[in-house]
Write an enzyme that holds these catalytic residues in place. Structure first.
Site, PDB file in Angstrom:
ATOM      1  N   ASP A  31       0.847  -1.189   0.000  1.00  0.00           N
ATOM      2  CA  ASP A  31       0.000   0.000   0.000  1.00  0.00           C
ATOM      3  C   ASP A  31       0.885   1.243   0.000  1.00  0.00           C
ATOM      4  O   ASP A  31       1.968   1.227  -0.590  1.00  0.00           O
ATOM      5  CB  ASP A  31      -0.933  -0.028   1.216  1.00  0.00           C
ATOM      6  CG  ASP A  31      -2.297   0.565   0.902  1.00  0.00           C
ATOM      7  OD1 ASP A  31      -2.382   1.793   0.760  1.00  0.00           O
ATOM      8  OD2 ASP A  31      -3.275  -0.201   0.798  1.00  0.00           O
ATOM      9  N   HIS A  64      -3.545   6.206   3.178  1.00  0.00           N
ATOM     10  CA  HIS A  64      -4.348   5.052   2.748  1.00  0.00           C
ATOM     11  C   HIS A  64      -3.862   3.767   3.407  1.00  0.00           C
ATOM     12  O   HIS A  64      -4.651   2.979   3.943  1.00  0.00           O
ATOM     13  CB  HIS A  64      -4.283   4.943   1.221  1.00  0.00           C
ATOM     14  CG  HIS A  64      -5.192   3.922   0.625  1.00  0.00           C
ATOM     15  ND1 HIS A  64      -4.835   2.602   0.469  1.00  0.00           N
ATOM     16  CD2 HIS A  64      -6.462   4.027   0.129  1.00  0.00           C
ATOM     17  CE1 HIS A  64      -5.837   1.937  -0.090  1.00  0.00           C
ATOM     18  NE2 HIS A  64      -6.833   2.780  -0.319  1.00  0.00           N
ATOM     19  N   SER A 249     -10.997  -0.998  -0.848  1.00  0.00           N
ATOM     20  CA  SER A 249      -9.729  -1.011  -0.112  1.00  0.00           C
ATOM     21  C   SER A 249      -9.953  -1.251   1.366  1.00  0.00           C
ATOM     22  O   SER A 249      -9.099  -1.836   2.046  1.00  0.00           O
ATOM     23  CB  SER A 249      -8.986   0.319  -0.287  1.00  0.00           C
ATOM     24  OG  SER A 249      -8.476   0.465  -1.583  1.00  0.00           O
TER      25      SER A 249
END
Length: 302
Positions: A31, A64, A249
């Site tokens: 990620d 994120h 996600s």
């Protein structure tokens, strides 16, 4: 992530009594990185590789990856357990393959995949979480590279969990590498709520199959809309320690965390056995795809 009984199913005693919460299980997250200063991860980051900027320090300039890792394995320390991840005792091997804007190159992902393969034995990596997907229009040769990469992780015995992408609804909208026949692809169930855009009465964005090879995807769905998890910037900018985000996600680490709990209970299970157990334990409900909705209680049941 707050424990919500009706979102994922009834939690079994193994979870409620904190018997199997990812102990002795290593999970790798491809990620944007992770915030090492967030107390919810203290002592459980087993390694960090930066394939974007090649820095040695551990960081997340996007946020994120920190949010994803918190759903999967945050301890909930900053919320007295209210926003703990599903497997708060699992260790985390972090591969940074996305930049500050959440974008990346296929080459970064491929380097991260090879690094995980090199590290998996020493770090006891059993699961790889990939909340990353390509945008439509990528060259076929690059799509093939990504698919071969995630298949190599699966063939090495790892449980590979990949997001379906947010380009749905509609046939053929599952993002690569979630279109791989081998990996476990996670979508989000259609959810009633405030409109995503004017005139839209549902949160309905999850990528859907079938793929070009006529494979039904996603394999299962999990909660992914307005999920509260770790905020990478809370110390730097004096923000709150948790923040809400939505997308496949967010659903993907729900499944990865549940699998970490399963493997801490049944450490000898293979990736194929894990996939079959997931299929058997899902529940069908309105708005679900594939096998149905993740049900952690049924997944961990004997």
């Amino acid at each position: 992530m707050r424990w919500v009984k009706d979102a994922i199913g009834y939690w079994c005693e193994d979870i409620l009594e904190k018997k199997f919460l990812g102990q002795n299980i290593g999970v790798s997250v491809l990620d944007s990185g992770i915030s090492p200063s967030h107390p919810d991860f203290y002592g459980r980051i087993s390694g960090f590789g930066d394939f974007v900027n090649e820095k040695k320090m551990i960081y997340d300039d996007s946020g994120h990856g920190t949010h994803v890792a918190g759903i999967l394995s945050g301890s909930g320390k900053m919320s007295n357990g209210a926003y703990a991840g599903l497997a708060p005792k699992a260790s985390l091997l972090i591969a940074k393959v996305l930049d500050q804007s959440g974008n990346g190159m296929v080459e970064y992902v491929m380097q991260g995949i090879q690094w995980i393969l090199d590290q998996k034995k020493n770090k006891n990596i059993r699961i790889v979480n990939i909340s990353v997907g390509t945008q439509p229009g990528l060259e076929k040769s690059e799509e093939k590279r990504l698919l071969e990469g995630v298949d190599a992780l699966w063939d090495a015995g790892l449980v590979v969990v990949v997001s379906a992408g947010n380009y749905g609804p509609g046939e053929g909208t599952v993002a690569v590498p979630g279109s791989s026949r081998k990996v476990i692809t996670v979508g989000v169930a259609d959810t009633l709520g405030k409109p995503v855009r004017q005139g839209r009465a549902r949160w309905d964005y999850s990528g859907e199959g079938p793929t070009e090879c006529c494979v039904v995807k996603p394999d299962l769905v999990a909660p992914g809309t307005s999920i509260v998890s770790c905020n990478a910037n809370y110390k730097k900018y004096l923000q709150k320690p948790y923040i809400a985000k939505s997308g496949t996600s967010m659903a993907t680490p729900m499944v990865s965390g549940a699998i970490a709990c399963l493997l801490s209970k049944y450490p000898d299970m293979t990736n194929v056995e894990v996939k079959l157990k997931l299929r058997e334990s899902c529940i069908r409900a309105e708005g679900t795809h594939g096998w149905g909705m993740l049900h952690v209680g049924r997944l961990l049941a004997p």
